[in-house]
Structures are given as structure tokens and as C-alpha cells.
Design an enzyme around this catalytic site. Structure first.
Site, mmCIF file in Angstrom:
data_model
loop_
_atom_site.group_PDB
_atom_site.id
_atom_site.type_symbol
_atom_site.label_atom_id
_atom_site.label_comp_id
_atom_site.label_asym_id
_atom_site.label_seq_id
_atom_site.Cartn_x
_atom_site.Cartn_y
_atom_site.Cartn_z
ATOM 1 N N HIS A 197 44.997 44.610 36.707
ATOM 2 C CA HIS A 197 44.726 46.044 36.558
ATOM 3 C C HIS A 197 43.358 46.327 35.936
ATOM 4 O O HIS A 197 42.551 47.095 36.479
ATOM 5 C CB HIS A 197 45.779 46.676 35.639
ATOM 6 C CG HIS A 197 47.195 46.340 35.951
ATOM 7 N ND1 HIS A 197 47.927 47.019 36.896
ATOM 8 C CD2 HIS A 197 48.039 45.403 35.428
ATOM 9 C CE1 HIS A 197 49.166 46.533 36.932
ATOM 10 N NE2 HIS A 197 49.254 45.555 36.061
HETATM 11 C C1 BDR Z 1 48.183 48.096 31.848
HETATM 12 O O1 BDR Z 1 49.106 47.826 30.793
HETATM 13 C C2 BDR Z 1 48.767 46.633 30.150
HETATM 14 O O2 BDR Z 1 49.877 45.830 29.933
HETATM 15 C C3 BDR Z 1 47.725 45.952 31.009
HETATM 16 O O3 BDR Z 1 46.813 45.258 30.184
HETATM 17 C C4 BDR Z 1 47.070 47.095 31.714
HETATM 18 O O4 BDR Z 1 46.028 47.651 30.941
HETATM 19 C C5 BDR Z 1 48.915 48.061 33.170
HETATM 20 O O5 BDR Z 1 49.959 48.986 33.154
#
Ligand code: BDR
Ligand code: CA
Length: 322
Positions: free
Chosen positions: A251
Site C-alpha cells: 500500500h
Molecule cells: C495501511 O495500514 C497499514 O497497516 C499499512 O501500513 C498501510 O499503511 C493499509 O490499510
């Protein structure tokens, strides 16, 4: 001229990969990396940032600052089930054959300035030039808005990894983790008058860093590729069991890539709000993405709706894994 960025991160696994991509992208000048509680407590995030930077053996590193240790108003939510207790898939427990830690405690120093103050100082030094990329809960960003709303409007743009607009959430049916973990902060930020781009699950869950690719590059022996393998093992297991993919979503790295290659995504204008009160819907990002349904007051940001996933993954592999 390269783009000046600040990366605000709750350094879990994909955050570490985002740091690696940012530091290996000549289009970017990383002015600072700031830590916020999220995936794990902010103190773990600080250590993870410094550890990730040390891998790169740079002559000098960006300023690293500790920020907020909990959300503005809601209860603390961590994601240590996804990222492990140390936030980096348990790498801090890995040992070499001689019993020494494979990844030793970082030597580099933390900035004495609080993350919120550092963000505001850097914007003052470079008004209109800073892109702030926020890949954790928006607590530091909201505190900066609360402390100095006019200075924050001098950001060039704010890129937020967060939200789930036309897809299910990943912590509830309607909420994505970064927004869920501090919905009040996210709503403060949405009302701050800063040019915003949301990089939500709608696009980040379309791009999979494949487990066979991670293994292949790690076998070639590079230190960074080895680290990527070590820190993603647990994260990939989670994705195999819970997301039905043989690999993992990265992400936060996509949010970094969008800063310097916006053509990777399709964006639409939107009036974005965040639910802060609902028992079942807290952290939901609310926006009608149909142009004909734009409210009279107009958009407060853009939402990414599609991504050239293969192009992004190739870029990541080329710059980080090879
Ligand atoms: C986001 O939540 C976190 O766990 C990850 O690092 C990312 O920023 C994805 O939903
Ligand atoms: Ca993150």
C-alpha cells in the site's frame, strides 16, 4: 528539479518498503521521515525507520523524528497481527549463525524535534514546495493542522495512503486501517484546505508484490532484497491466509510512487469526509465519486480509482529488489 517530500509513517512492513522506494527514487528529495503510532507504537516505528535507512548505507540520512503516540480522540488500534510485534515481521529476532542479530539496533540518531514541529519547520523553509506523504494514521498531520492551519496550507500537496471508497475496508466492512485508527484526525485533515490525493485500498489492493519474485531476488544475495524477504515472510503468510494472494499488498509504496509518477493512477475529484461517530461505520471514507453528484462547495481532494498495477510492481522491483 527533484520533489521535496516528507514521509510520515507508522513503520510496519509496507511502510519500510515505501521508505526504500523513496530513498531509491532520484525524483525525490526526502527532507524528513516522521513517525506516528499506528501499526505498532511510535517507538517501534522510530527504530524501524532508522533500521531501514541503515540498510542503504547512505552517507547522510534524512532527519527522523518521533511524533504522536496515540490518536486524537479514539482508542488505540494497532496492526501488530499483520506486521508482528516489532512491526517488521519479527526481523529484530533473527540471528546469524554466530548468534549475533541479523539486523542490529540502529546507530543513527533521532532528531530532537517533535515530528509535528519538524513538519511545520520544513514547510516554513520551503513554502509551496513540500509534498507530505502520509502512510499511517493522520494524527501527526492533524496536530500540525491544529497547531498551524495557515502553514499547512503552504504544502504543495498531501498524499494520503488511506480509505476504501468503492471496495470493502480492511479493518471493518467500510473502514481502512489508517483512517480507522484515527478517524478524528482524518476528518480534521479533510477540512484543512490542503490539496489532497487519497491512495485508497481501491488501488493498493490491485497491486501484488509476488512471493516468488521476493524469493528470487533474495536468492541473488543483495542486502536490501534479503531484508525485504525477511520482513515480508510473516506479512505474506497473513496475505495468503486472509487475502487470498501469493504475495502482499505494498500500500504505502504505491503512495510514494504516485508522488513522482501520478500517471500510474487514474484520479477523480471528490468531496471527502470521514465518519467519526458511527458505531459500525467509524473511519469510513465518505465520497460520491460521480461527477454529477459533486456538492456545490466543490472538491477537497482527489481519489485514485485505478492503477497500472504491473507498471508499479515493475518499478518497485527494479528500484528496490534488484
Ligand atoms: C495501511 O495500514 C497499514 O497497516 C499499512 O501500513 C498501510 O499503511 C493499509 O490499510
Ligand atoms: Ca503504514
Amino acid at each position: 528539479m527533484s520533489m521535496r517530500i516528507i514521509l510520515d509513517t507508522d513503520t510496519g512492513v509496507d511502510d519500510a518498503l515505501a521508505i526504500l522506494l523513496a530513498m531509491r527514487s532520484p525524483e525525490l528529495t526526502v527532507e524528513a521521515i516522521t513517525a506516528v503510532s499506528g501499526n505498532v507504537h511510535v517507538d517501534h516505528c522510530v527504530r524501524n525507520i532508522l533500521m531501514t535507512l541503515e540498510l542503504l548505507e547512505l552517507e547522510s540520512i534524512p532527519a527522523v523524528a518521533r511524533g504522536e503516540d496515540g490518536p486524537l480522540a479514539s482508542a488505540v488500534t494497532l496492526a501488530d497481527n499483520v506486521h508482528a510485534d516489532d512491526g517488521l515481521g519479527g526481523v529484530s529476532k533473527l540471528l546469524l549463525a554466530d548468534g549475533q542479530p541479523r539486523y542490529s539496533a540502529p546507530q543513527n540518531r533521532l532528531s530532537p524535534t517533535h515530528a509535528v514541529d519538524l513538519i511545520l519547520e520544513i514547510i516554513e523553509r520551503h513554502p509551496g514546495e513540500i509534498t507530505l506523504i502520509a502512510v499511517g494514521p493522520l494524527t501527526n498531520v492533524a496536530r500540525a493542522v491544529i497547531n498551524n492551519p495557515f502553514r499547512m496550507q503552504k504544502l504543495k500537496q498531501l498524499i494520503v495512503m488511506g480509505g476504501a471508497f468503492q471496495v470493502y475496508g480492511n479493518v471493518s466492512p467500510v473502514a481502512e486501517f489508517n483512517i480507522f485508527a484515527d478517524p478524528h484526525a482524518a476528518q480534521v485533515v479533510c477540512g484543512a484546505g490542503i490539496p489532497m490525493v487519497f491512495v485508497p485500498l481501491d488501488v493498493t489492493m490491485q497491486a501484488v508484490l509476488s512471493a516468488p519474485d521476493i524469493d528470487l531476488y533474495a536468492q541473488q544475495g543483495g542486502k536490501v532484497a534479503r531484508f525485504v524477504k525477511d520482513c515480508t515472510d510473516h506479512y505474506v503468510d497473513f496475505h495468503r491466509q486472509r487475502r487470498n494472494v501469493d504475495g502482499c499488498f505494498i500500500h504505502d509504496a504505491l503512495a510514494v510512487a504516485v508522488a513522482f509518477q501520478p500517471e500510474l493512477v487514474t484520479m477523480v475529484d471528490a468531496k471527502i469526509n470521514v465518519e467519526t461517530a458511527g458505531d459500525l461505520t467509524s473511519g469510513m471514507t465518505v465520497a460520491d465519486l460521480r461527477p454529477a453528484f459533486m456538492p456545490d462547495e466543490g472538491p477537497n481532494g482527489k481519489v485514485c480509482t485505478q492503477v497500472k498495477a504491473d507498471t508499479f510492481i515493475s518499478l518497485f522491483n527494479e528500484r528496490v529488489l534488484k
